[in-house]
Write a protein that holds these residues in place. Structure first.
Motif, PDB file in Angstrom:
ATOM      1  N   ARG A  76       4.369   7.579   7.310  1.00 18.09           N
ATOM      2  CA  ARG A  76       3.866   8.613   6.402  1.00 18.09           C
ATOM      3  C   ARG A  76       3.638   9.926   7.146  1.00 18.09           C
ATOM      4  O   ARG A  76       4.030  10.991   6.674  1.00 18.09           O
ATOM      5  N   ARG A  77       3.036   9.854   8.328  1.00 17.70           N
ATOM      6  CA  ARG A  77       2.791  11.071   9.119  1.00 17.70           C
ATOM      7  C   ARG A  77       4.093  11.732   9.546  1.00 17.70           C
ATOM      8  O   ARG A  77       4.209  12.954   9.527  1.00 17.70           O
ATOM      9  N   LYS A 134      -1.425   0.894  10.257  1.00 14.65           N
ATOM     10  CA  LYS A 134      -1.043   1.889  11.265  1.00 14.65           C
ATOM     11  C   LYS A 134       0.461   2.126  11.257  1.00 14.65           C
ATOM     12  O   LYS A 134       0.915   3.255  11.435  1.00 14.65           O
ATOM     13  N   ARG A 135       1.235   1.101  11.028  1.00 12.73           N
ATOM     14  CA  ARG A 135       2.696   1.248  10.966  1.00 12.73           C
ATOM     15  C   ARG A 135       3.110   2.066   9.750  1.00 12.73           C
ATOM     16  O   ARG A 135       3.939   2.968   9.848  1.00 12.73           O
ATOM     17  N   SER A 136       2.527   1.774   8.596  1.00 12.28           N
ATOM     18  CA  SER A 136       2.881   2.554   7.397  1.00 12.28           C
ATOM     19  C   SER A 136       2.390   3.992   7.522  1.00 12.28           C
ATOM     20  O   SER A 136       3.064   4.932   7.097  1.00 12.28           O
ATOM     21  N   GLU A 137       1.222   4.183   8.134  1.00 10.74           N
ATOM     22  CA  GLU A 137       0.701   5.539   8.340  1.00 10.74           C
ATOM     23  C   GLU A 137       1.560   6.321   9.322  1.00 10.74           C
ATOM     24  O   GLU A 137       1.708   7.538   9.190  1.00 10.74           O
ATOM     25  N   VAL A 191       7.235  16.576   3.675  1.00 10.43           N
ATOM     26  CA  VAL A 191       7.021  15.785   2.453  1.00 10.43           C
ATOM     27  C   VAL A 191       5.559  15.915   2.031  1.00 10.43           C
ATOM     28  O   VAL A 191       4.653  15.777   2.853  1.00 10.43           O
ATOM     29  N   ALA A 192       5.344  16.187   0.752  1.00  3.71           N
ATOM     30  CA  ALA A 192       3.985  16.328   0.222  1.00  3.71           C
ATOM     31  C   ALA A 192       3.255  14.991   0.271  1.00  3.71           C
ATOM     32  O   ALA A 192       3.841  13.944  -0.022  1.00  3.71           O
TER      33      ALA A 192
END
Length: 181
Positions: free
Chosen positions: A137-138, A131-134, A145-146
């Motif tokens: 990313r979001r 969840k932290r990395s997502e 960012v693609a």
């Protein structure tokens, strides 16, 4: 009646097992020659490049490339509160710098690694790290960012930045890290 149901159950189980069977023999796997001598020979053993007759181009390492590590001066580690995957406001500027860098360098890719402190179970920490990395990313995706440039993964509590049972160690381990490839 019980005998009929029992017989039908056995018959159904037998049919399922037969249907799941495979006629492919695991020992009959085709072998492909990927030795160095086969590359670029024009034969089928040369892989994708062999069919066209081109040799594999050597990889050039540019040691003077200053963009290899991403934008200069931008934090690559973002810390989180206990049991949270909300990005703190103080990291928003760094995320924006990474987003600008990635949108102008479309060929660059990153991996965002989510981490947790050692408290909690393994599965819970893997989910929280994801969840932290997502979340990072979001945020990058919202800034343009693609998605093909970003991979979000979790290590949970498996790769601590700091060992120990202190609040300082716990705080250093609750993080997401950006690694450029």
């Amino acid at each position: 009646m019980k005998r009929i149901l029992s017989a039908l159950s056995v018959l159904t189980l037998s049919l399922v097992l037969v249907a799941c069977g495979s006629s492919v023999k695991l020992s009959d796997v085709p072998v492909e020659d990927r030795s160095a001598g086969a590359v670029g020979t024009g034969g089928a053993a040369g892989g994708d490049n062999g069919a066209s007759g081109r040799a594999v181009a050597p990889v050039e390492i540019n040691t003077t490339n200053t963009t290899a590590a991403g934008p200069v001066g931008a934090a690559r580690v973002f810390y989180f509160d206990y049991d949270s995957f909300t990005i703190k406001p103080e990291f928003q500027g760094a995320i924006e710098m990474h987003a600008r860098f990635l949108t102008t360098n479309k060929n660059r890719k990153i991996a965002i690694e989510g981490h947790t402190d050692e408290r909690g179970g393994r599965e819970y920490n893997l989910a929280l790290g994801q969840k932290r990395s997502e979340a990072v990313r979001r945020s990058l995706a919202l800034l343009g960012v693609a998605e093909t440039q970003v991979e979000a993964v979790s290590f949970g509590k498996e790769k601590p930045a700091m060992t120990g049972d202190t609040e300082e160690a716990f705080a250093k381990n609750r993080r997401a890290e950006i690694n450029y490839r």
